[in-house]
Design a protein around this motif. Structure first.
Motif, PDB file in Angstrom:
ATOM      1  N   LYS A   1     -12.299   4.996  -1.445  1.00  0.00           N
ATOM      2  CA  LYS A   1     -13.387   5.828  -1.999  1.00  0.00           C
ATOM      3  C   LYS A   1     -14.682   5.657  -1.224  1.00  0.00           C
ATOM      4  CE  LYS A   1     -11.593   6.860  -6.434  1.00  0.00           C
ATOM      5  NZ  LYS A   1     -10.301   6.158  -6.388  1.00  0.00           N
ATOM      6  N   ASN A   2     -14.907   4.446  -0.691  1.00  0.00           N
ATOM      7  CA  ASN A   2     -16.186   4.178  -0.036  1.00  0.00           C
ATOM      8  C   ASN A   2     -16.160   4.336   1.473  1.00  0.00           C
ATOM      9  OD1 ASN A   2     -17.208   3.537  -2.546  1.00  0.00           O
ATOM     10  ND2 ASN A   2     -16.478   1.412  -2.360  1.00  0.00           N
ATOM     11  N   ASN A   3     -15.000   4.508   2.045  1.00  0.00           N
ATOM     12  CA  ASN A   3     -14.924   4.600   3.505  1.00  0.00           C
ATOM     13  C   ASN A   3     -13.716   5.457   3.896  1.00  0.00           C
ATOM     14  OD1 ASN A   3     -14.568   4.241   6.230  1.00  0.00           O
ATOM     15  ND2 ASN A   3     -15.119   2.059   6.198  1.00  0.00           N
ATOM     16  N   PRO A   4     -13.975   6.661   4.406  1.00  0.00           N
ATOM     17  CA  PRO A   4     -12.867   7.578   4.698  1.00  0.00           C
ATOM     18  C   PRO A   4     -11.943   7.078   5.810  1.00  0.00           C
ATOM     19  CG  PRO A   4     -14.971   8.476   5.475  1.00  0.00           C
ATOM     20  CD  PRO A   4     -15.296   7.233   4.695  1.00  0.00           C
ATOM     21  N   ASN A   5     -12.376   6.040   6.535  1.00  0.00           N
ATOM     22  CA  ASN A   5     -11.531   5.514   7.607  1.00  0.00           C
ATOM     23  C   ASN A   5     -10.633   4.377   7.154  1.00  0.00           C
ATOM     24  OD1 ASN A   5     -12.734   7.275   9.465  1.00  0.00           O
ATOM     25  ND2 ASN A   5     -14.508   5.884   9.547  1.00  0.00           N
ATOM     26  N   ARG A   6     -10.710   4.058   5.873  1.00  0.00           N
ATOM     27  CA  ARG A   6      -9.880   2.964   5.363  1.00  0.00           C
ATOM     28  C   ARG A   6      -9.023   3.463   4.209  1.00  0.00           C
ATOM     29  NH1 ARG A   6     -11.540  -2.141   6.940  1.00  0.00           N
ATOM     30  NH2 ARG A   6     -11.410  -3.252   4.965  1.00  0.00           N
ATOM     31  N   LEU A   7      -8.011   2.690   3.865  1.00  0.00           N
ATOM     32  CA  LEU A   7      -7.142   3.044   2.736  1.00  0.00           C
ATOM     33  C   LEU A   7      -7.363   2.054   1.607  1.00  0.00           C
ATOM     34  CD1 LEU A   7      -3.719   3.797   4.494  1.00  0.00           C
ATOM     35  CD2 LEU A   7      -5.613   5.363   4.027  1.00  0.00           C
ATOM     36  N   SER A   8      -6.945   2.454   0.428  1.00  0.00           N
ATOM     37  CA  SER A   8      -6.943   1.491  -0.660  1.00  0.00           C
ATOM     38  C   SER A   8      -5.573   1.482  -1.311  1.00  0.00           C
ATOM     39  CB  SER A   8      -8.043   1.787  -1.670  1.00  0.00           C
ATOM     40  OG  SER A   8      -7.753   2.966  -2.356  1.00  0.00           O
ATOM     41  N   GLY A   9      -5.253   0.335  -1.866  1.00  0.00           N
ATOM     42  CA  GLY A   9      -3.961   0.185  -2.525  1.00  0.00           C
ATOM     43  C   GLY A   9      -3.982  -1.057  -3.384  1.00  0.00           C
ATOM     44  N   ARG A  10      -2.822  -1.427  -3.907  1.00  0.00           N
ATOM     45  CA  ARG A  10      -2.772  -2.571  -4.826  1.00  0.00           C
ATOM     46  C   ARG A  10      -1.705  -3.567  -4.396  1.00  0.00           C
ATOM     47  NH1 ARG A  10      -6.525  -2.434  -9.155  1.00  0.00           N
ATOM     48  NH2 ARG A  10      -7.325  -0.311  -9.188  1.00  0.00           N
ATOM     49  N   THR A  11      -2.018  -4.835  -4.643  1.00  0.00           N
ATOM     50  CA  THR A  11      -1.008  -5.876  -4.467  1.00  0.00           C
ATOM     51  C   THR A  11      -0.083  -5.830  -5.682  1.00  0.00           C
ATOM     52  OG1 THR A  11      -2.292  -7.491  -5.708  1.00  0.00           O
ATOM     53  CG2 THR A  11      -2.718  -7.374  -3.337  1.00  0.00           C
ATOM     54  N   GLU A  12       1.017  -6.591  -5.644  1.00  0.00           N
ATOM     55  CA  GLU A  12       1.884  -6.591  -6.824  1.00  0.00           C
ATOM     56  C   GLU A  12       1.143  -7.179  -8.021  1.00  0.00           C
ATOM     57  OE1 GLU A  12       4.985  -9.245  -7.917  1.00  0.00           O
ATOM     58  OE2 GLU A  12       4.810 -10.381  -6.072  1.00  0.00           O
ATOM     59  N   THR A  13       0.133  -8.023  -7.770  1.00  0.00           N
ATOM     60  CA  THR A  13      -0.647  -8.611  -8.853  1.00  0.00           C
ATOM     61  C   THR A  13      -1.772  -7.686  -9.326  1.00  0.00           C
ATOM     62  OG1 THR A  13      -1.932  -9.748  -7.159  1.00  0.00           O
ATOM     63  CG2 THR A  13      -0.191 -11.024  -8.227  1.00  0.00           C
ATOM     64  N   GLY A  14      -1.780  -6.463  -8.829  1.00  0.00           N
ATOM     65  CA  GLY A  14      -2.729  -5.468  -9.319  1.00  0.00           C
ATOM     66  C   GLY A  14      -4.097  -5.515  -8.674  1.00  0.00           C
ATOM     67  N   LYS A  15      -4.258  -6.334  -7.618  1.00  0.00           N
ATOM     68  CA  LYS A  15      -5.577  -6.424  -6.966  1.00  0.00           C
ATOM     69  C   LYS A  15      -5.814  -5.195  -6.097  1.00  0.00           C
ATOM     70  CE  LYS A  15      -6.289 -10.663  -8.346  1.00  0.00           C
ATOM     71  NZ  LYS A  15      -7.300 -10.978  -9.339  1.00  0.00           N
ATOM     72  N   LEU A  16      -7.028  -4.652  -6.212  1.00  0.00           N
ATOM     73  CA  LEU A  16      -7.411  -3.514  -5.383  1.00  0.00           C
ATOM     74  C   LEU A  16      -7.772  -4.018  -3.985  1.00  0.00           C
ATOM     75  CD1 LEU A  16      -8.216  -0.483  -5.160  1.00  0.00           C
ATOM     76  CD2 LEU A  16     -10.517  -1.179  -5.848  1.00  0.00           C
ATOM     77  N   VAL A  17      -7.138  -3.440  -2.961  1.00  0.00           N
ATOM     78  CA  VAL A  17      -7.392  -3.867  -1.585  1.00  0.00           C
ATOM     79  C   VAL A  17      -7.848  -2.658  -0.767  1.00  0.00           C
ATOM     80  CG1 VAL A  17      -6.438  -5.010   0.463  1.00  0.00           C
ATOM     81  CG2 VAL A  17      -5.489  -5.525  -1.790  1.00  0.00           C
ATOM     82  N   ASN A  18      -8.972  -2.790  -0.078  1.00  0.00           N
ATOM     83  CA  ASN A  18      -9.416  -1.767   0.871  1.00  0.00           C
ATOM     84  C   ASN A  18      -9.139  -2.308   2.265  1.00  0.00           C
ATOM     85  OD1 ASN A  18     -10.679   0.256  -0.909  1.00  0.00           O
ATOM     86  ND2 ASN A  18     -11.983  -1.479  -1.465  1.00  0.00           N
ATOM     87  N   PHE A  19      -8.471  -1.502   3.083  1.00  0.00           N
ATOM     88  CA  PHE A  19      -8.046  -2.063   4.379  1.00  0.00           C
ATOM     89  C   PHE A  19      -7.972  -0.980   5.442  1.00  0.00           C
ATOM     90  CE2 PHE A  19      -3.614  -0.545   4.140  1.00  0.00           C
ATOM     91  CZ  PHE A  19      -3.541  -0.240   2.779  1.00  0.00           C
ATOM     92  N   SER A  20      -8.023  -1.455   6.681  1.00  0.00           N
ATOM     93  CA  SER A  20      -7.952  -0.516   7.796  1.00  0.00           C
ATOM     94  C   SER A  20      -6.491  -0.157   8.061  1.00  0.00           C
ATOM     95  CB  SER A  20      -8.560  -1.155   9.043  1.00  0.00           C
ATOM     96  OG  SER A  20      -7.827  -2.310   9.341  1.00  0.00           O
ATOM     97  N   ALA A  21      -6.203   1.116   8.111  1.00  0.00           N
ATOM     98  CA  ALA A  21      -4.842   1.602   8.411  1.00  0.00           C
ATOM     99  C   ALA A  21      -4.924   3.109   8.543  1.00  0.00           C
ATOM    100  CB  ALA A  21      -3.869   1.232   7.301  1.00  0.00           C
ATOM    101  N   GLY A  22      -3.959   3.667   9.257  1.00  0.00           N
ATOM    102  CA  GLY A  22      -3.933   5.122   9.415  1.00  0.00           C
ATOM    103  C   GLY A  22      -3.420   5.794   8.142  1.00  0.00           C
ATOM    104  N   GLN A  23      -3.744   7.083   8.008  1.00  0.00           N
ATOM    105  CA  GLN A  23      -3.331   7.843   6.821  1.00  0.00           C
ATOM    106  C   GLN A  23      -1.816   7.841   6.626  1.00  0.00           C
ATOM    107  OE1 GLN A  23      -5.363   9.831   4.622  1.00  0.00           O
ATOM    108  NE2 GLN A  23      -7.022   8.641   5.517  1.00  0.00           N
ATOM    109  N   GLU A  24      -1.078   7.678   7.753  1.00  0.00           N
ATOM    110  CA  GLU A  24       0.385   7.732   7.654  1.00  0.00           C
ATOM    111  C   GLU A  24       0.952   6.580   6.829  1.00  0.00           C
ATOM    112  OE1 GLU A  24      -1.390   7.378  10.364  1.00  0.00           O
ATOM    113  OE2 GLU A  24      -0.837   5.445  11.217  1.00  0.00           O
TER     114      GLU A  24
END
Ligand code: SF4
Length: 447
Positions: free
Chosen positions: A398-421
């Motif tokens: 949400k805060n950086n269009p060049n990064r992705l966000s997702g969740r660990t199995e423990t439900g933690k929100l992670v923002n990280f560098s990766a391609g859209q693919e």
């Protein structure tokens, strides 16, 4: 009178919990089958559905305000069909109020009869008459409804409807009726179909998943269902919510510990840390029971993440009760919590209890909870620093269009560098910064 035969577009606005979101996905599936397309602009849609929530009384007022605003929308778009459904419609006084004050509403239905949407639309398009149909309760779950899931890689799966618990602050048992469990084979069938379509993560939904199966003729426990679902090939992660502390058995905890696919994450809503207040809430457990459950979870599931819900300012809550809550939060070391100030919900026993707490005190107690929780969250997240974790990449950050966000199995929100693919895949991420409410990282390899 033939109305709106051409504009086959819909816009569904969903309020409230995941159960409502899942109902909206089912309505979207039904509408797609009828040839409708989604239109996110409510001013252009031929059908707008407001799927309402009743948990908080001020949410009712807000939704009534939104319904009011459709007077203007309808003036500009007279062929618009406005439908209102969901928990609010299960309250006769709300329906009566809409009936008399909001002529812009064309269709009113409740939580038990969304499967009748095609008939409602058909009748309305034939005669243009306002239609109201709300079922008080239902002892069956309609199976095999088409579902339009929001994401291809993760999905909600409702395993039961309703609630038998009657917590004194909660309207849900009155709006969603008594507990009705789906047959396990129908759930497995749905999850298998999701896996076949490429879905990796499912979240099982119910107001109290731990009492799943109690109403079925043969004995099926929630633990047994979890075991069966973890055999479904293709599904990588199984989550569930909500887990009532009084019904969280050792068997469920052992099952989570034993099966890799069941995420090491439990949302355990304790609501209060005072046994006296828990009794007034009719929660049927004590603070000692909570401590016992949390100890058992941590003993059997190392690295587990436990989150909770807290209500501050319940009627009659003293300073000591509040201190007990703060103390229990620290003792259990919750990863995070949804915190709420108690608010009166007309129609529930707590609404008429003596000793309602002034707002200023509720605010102060809420802030005290938040302060402790923020520190705890940061401490829990700090354990992830420099770790390599698996993350289901969900969307652009949400805060950086060049990064992705997702969740660990423990439900933690992670923002990280990766391609859209990478979206829709479970990838390895090295955590570089642990913040209070999220983690930052770099993707190191796909999975
Ligand atoms: S368990 Fe309690 S809080 Fe949860 S839905 Fe049922 S009555 Fe409401």
């Amino acid at each position: 009178m033939q109305k709106n035969t051409r504009n086959l577009t819909y816009c569904i606005k969903t309020y409230g919990c995941q159960m409502n979101e899942n109902d909206s996905e089912k309505m979207a599936g039904i509408l797609k089958n009828l040839g409708y397309q989604e239109e996110i602009d409510e001013n252009k849609a031929g059908l707008v559905i407001l799927n309402t929530c009743s948990v908080r009384e001020n949410a009712d007022q807000r939704v009534l305000g939104i319904i009011g605003s459709y007077k203007t929308v309808k003036k500009n778009n007279p062929d618009l069909i406005l439908a209102v459904c969901g928990c609010m419609m299960q309250q006769p006084e709300i329906v009566a109020s809409i009936k008399s004050k909001y002529p812009q509403v064309d269709l009113i239905f409740g939580t038990h009869n969304i499967h009748r949407l095609p008939e409602f639309l058909n009748n309305f398009s034939l005669n243009g008459n306002r239609m109201i149909e709300v079922w008080e309760d239902s002892d069956t779950i309609i199976e095999d409804l088409p579902v339009q899931h929001k994401y291809p890689f993760k999905a909600f799966v409702t395993i039961m409807n309703g609630c038998n618990n009657f917590c004194t602050y909660c309207i849900v048992p009155y709006t969603r009726g008594r507990e009705v469990s789906r047959r396990p084979e129908k759930i497995i069938e749905e999850v298998q179909a999701l896996a076949d379509s490429g879905c990796l993560e499912i979240t099982l939904l119910g107001q109290n998943v731990n009492s799943y199966g109690n109403d079925l003729e043969e004995t099926v426990t929630f633990a047994a269902l979890l075991k069966d679902l973890s055999q479904v090939e293709g599904i990588e992660r199984i989550r569930f919510m909500t887990s009532h502390p009084k019904d969280l058995t050792d068997e469920v905890i052992e099952t989570i510990a034993k099966y890799d696919k069941i995420c090491n994450y439990i949302h355990l809503p304790i609501q209060s840390g005072s046994s006296r207040i828990l009794k007034k809430m009719n929660r049927k457990y004590s603070r000692e029971d909570v401590i016992n459950r949390v100890e058992k979870i941590r003993e059997l599931i190392p690295g587990v993440s436990i989150t909770t819900d807290i209500i501050v300012g319940f009627p009659g809550e003293t300073d000591q009760d509040h201190q007990d809550t703060l103390d229990l939060i620290k003792t259990c070391r919750f990863d995070s919590a949804f915190t709420f100030m108690y608010s009166i919900r007309t129609g529930t026993p707590a609404a008429t209890m003596a000793d309602q707490i002034p707002d200023a005190i509720k605010h102060q107690r809420l802030n005290e909870c938040l302060e402790i929780l923020r520190d705890l969250s940061h401490e829990c997240n700090a354990l992830y620093q420099n770790q390599i974790v698996k993350v289901l990449a969900e969307e652009t950050s949400k805060n950086n269009p060049n990064r992705l966000s997702g969740r660990t199995e423990t439900g933690k929100l992670v923002n990280f560098s990766a391609g859209q693919e990478a979206i829709g895949q479970i990838v390895h991420v090295k955590i570089t910064t642990a913040k209070s409410f999220s983690l930052d990282g770099e993707m190191i390899e796909g999975d």
